[in-house]
Write an enzyme that holds these catalytic residues in place. Structure first.
Site, PDB file in Angstrom:
ATOM      1  N   GLY A  11      50.735  40.251  29.173  1.00 30.21           N
ATOM      2  CA  GLY A  11      51.479  39.077  29.630  1.00 30.21           C
ATOM      3  C   GLY A  11      50.639  38.106  30.439  1.00 30.21           C
ATOM      4  O   GLY A  11      49.686  38.491  31.109  1.00 30.21           O
ATOM      5  N   LYS A  22      47.587  37.494  34.595  1.00 35.51           N
ATOM      6  CA  LYS A  22      48.143  38.074  35.825  1.00 35.51           C
ATOM      7  C   LYS A  22      47.418  39.336  36.261  1.00 35.51           C
ATOM      8  O   LYS A  22      47.126  39.514  37.448  1.00 35.51           O
ATOM      9  CB  LYS A  22      49.624  38.367  35.625  1.00 35.51           C
ATOM     10  N   HIS A 361      15.506  32.721  66.263  1.00 38.58           N
ATOM     11  CA  HIS A 361      16.414  31.578  66.230  1.00 38.58           C
ATOM     12  C   HIS A 361      15.901  30.427  65.375  1.00 38.58           C
ATOM     13  O   HIS A 361      14.719  30.203  65.250  1.00 38.58           O
ATOM     14  CB  HIS A 361      16.726  31.040  67.644  1.00 38.58           C
TER      15      HIS A 361
END
Length: 455
Positions: A11, A22, A361
């Site tokens: 389906g 689905k 950093h």
């Protein structure tokens, strides 16, 4: 005894309003149909056939690793018709077949085993998995005479008395294969929907004098997903199950409600998970790790005693005793060594970072191999792309890269080297050298006064 399974997955699912079939919508990171197949396999059923229809090729693509067979339902004419389309799969087989809906991702392994065992021990022709619900609106009803199951009536075909029944059909069954096969040709579409109902097989078998049984389970397991709201409901239920499993295995979840853990994720004991974290795919997190808030980790291996703060890690590995973040981005195919430091606003892409190396950093490292115990100053960039091609950079052990350095690939930096801050490196730096590649500073005296800029 031979056991097999049919999974109804033909389906489209109109109520879910999606171009995607689905059954391919995901719950906790896995397609619903694959949840069903995996649970079937855990219950000991290896031979499975998926009935496909809408989006058939896509369903096959997403399930091909499951080693299943397929039957095509080119026109959706009901659940009975779907099983008729699998007649070639059933033909000549003896034993028990279970029929599942592909949109029921919450069914448990233990329930499937119980359904099979009850069916076989009672020598039933069919055994129905049912649940008791307060509001059975929309569900087929189990019609009994005392404890004896007589038939299943779809909601739209129920009379006034049948509508009062609160035992619902889960659309999961066990059948004797031979009896099911023989009954399929007797199905009729003489009903309000004009469809062939698999539920009518129950009445056909009962009328022929065969035993029909039922196993009652928790309604939660039988939930079929037909809408986005039900998809969210299934997600919440399965998420809670997964989180509970990890907590029972020794993982601390500070706030389970805001912690998302995919179904295939593994987490070691004594790891602490703070709120608002997402772990997806085939991620493995070791023992005694701390994952602070707002991190996403997908398809990655995190070893033991790793600290991660507010970072994204994709398809990569992090070694023991390493710290990552805050706000680091580890992109696919990266390997970070042990006792390393990947700090704030650092991006690593397809690179190897050696043990004990610190990238603290504001740095980008791409397509590079970095040795052990190196140090990267703030603002370092590996310049790996010339607009057409990406190139590799190799940095040796114990190297020190000064702040605001550009390493223009392809370039090689030897062991125990130093690169002065602000340098742009375009050629090899040999072992033990200091590289300085920047313009010499020049001060122009009195320039501010001459320009009239003094305030």
């Amino acid at each position: 005894m031979y056991k097999c399974a049919l999974v109804l997955a033909a389906g489209q699912g109109k109520r879910i309003k999606s171009d995607l079939p689905k059954v391919l919508h995901k719950v906790c990171g896995k397609e619903m149909v694959n949840h069903v197949i995996d649970t079937i396999r855990k219950a000991g059923i290896q031979d499975a056939n998926i009935i496909i229809g809408k989006g058939a090729e896509l369903v096959k693509e997403r399930t091909e690793e499951k080693k299943v067979t397929y039957s095509l339902q080119s026109e959706q004419l009901g659940t009975g018709h779907a099983v008729q389309c699998a007649s070639e799969f059933l033909k000549g087989k003896k034993g028990t077949v279970a029929v599942f809906a592909g949109d029921t991702p919450l069914i448990k392994e233990s329930t499937i085993k119980n359904l099979f065992n009850t069916h076989i021990e009672a020598k039933n022709a069919a055994t129905i998995l049912t649940a008791i619900v307060d509001d059975p609106t929309g569900y087929g009803r189990i019609i009994r005479s005392g404890n004896e199951v007589l038939k299943i009536v779809e909601h739209k075909d129920c009379n006034e008395e049948e509508l009062k029944v609160n035992e619902m059909n889960s659309a999961i069954y066990c059948f004797d294969i031979k009896l099911l096969y023989e009954s399929l040709s007797k199905l009729s579409n003489n009903n309000e929907q004009g469809e062939y109902y698999l539920t009518d097989v129950i009445e056909i078998l009962k009328s022929a004098g065969h035993n029909i049984g039922a196993v009652v389970t928790d309604f939660e397991e039988t939930i079929g997903v037909n809408s986005r709201a039900q998809l969210a409901q299934a997600e919440e239920i399965l998420k809670d199950r997964i989180n509970l499993k990890h907590m029972e295995n020794g993982v601390t979840l500070i706030d389970p409600k805001t912690t998302y853990i995919g179904i295939d994720v593994e987490i070691g004991k004594d790891t602490i998970i703070y709120p608002n974290n997402i772990f997806e795919g085939n991620t493995i997190i070791g023992e005694r790790c701390t994952i602070y808030q707002n991190s996403r980790i997908k398809d990655s291996i995190i070893k033991d005693e790793v600290d991660i703060q507010s970072s994204v890690i994709l398809d990569s590995s992090i070694g023991n005793n390493t710290t990552v973040g805050p706000f680091a981005y580890i992109r696919p195919e990266s390997k970070i060594g042990e006792k390393a430091r990947i700090g704030d606003f650092v991006e690593i892409k397809k690179s190897i970072i050696g043990d004990g190396t610190k990238v603290s950093h504001l740095t980008y490292i791409g397509d590079a191999e970095v040795g052990k115990e190196c140090n990267f100053g703030c603002g370092t960039v590996v310049v790996n792309y010339d607009g057409k091609k990406k190139y590799k950079t190799i940095i040796g052990n114990h190297s020190f890269i000064g702040c605001n350095t550009n390493l223009v690939s392809p370039v090689q930096v030897g062991d125990n080297t130093y690169i002065a801050a602000g340098s742009t490196i375009t050629s090899e730096v040999q072992e033990g050298d200091l590289a300085v590649a920047r313009a010499k500073q020049r001060n122009i005296k009195g320039w501010v006064d001459k320009k009239g800029l003094k305030k």
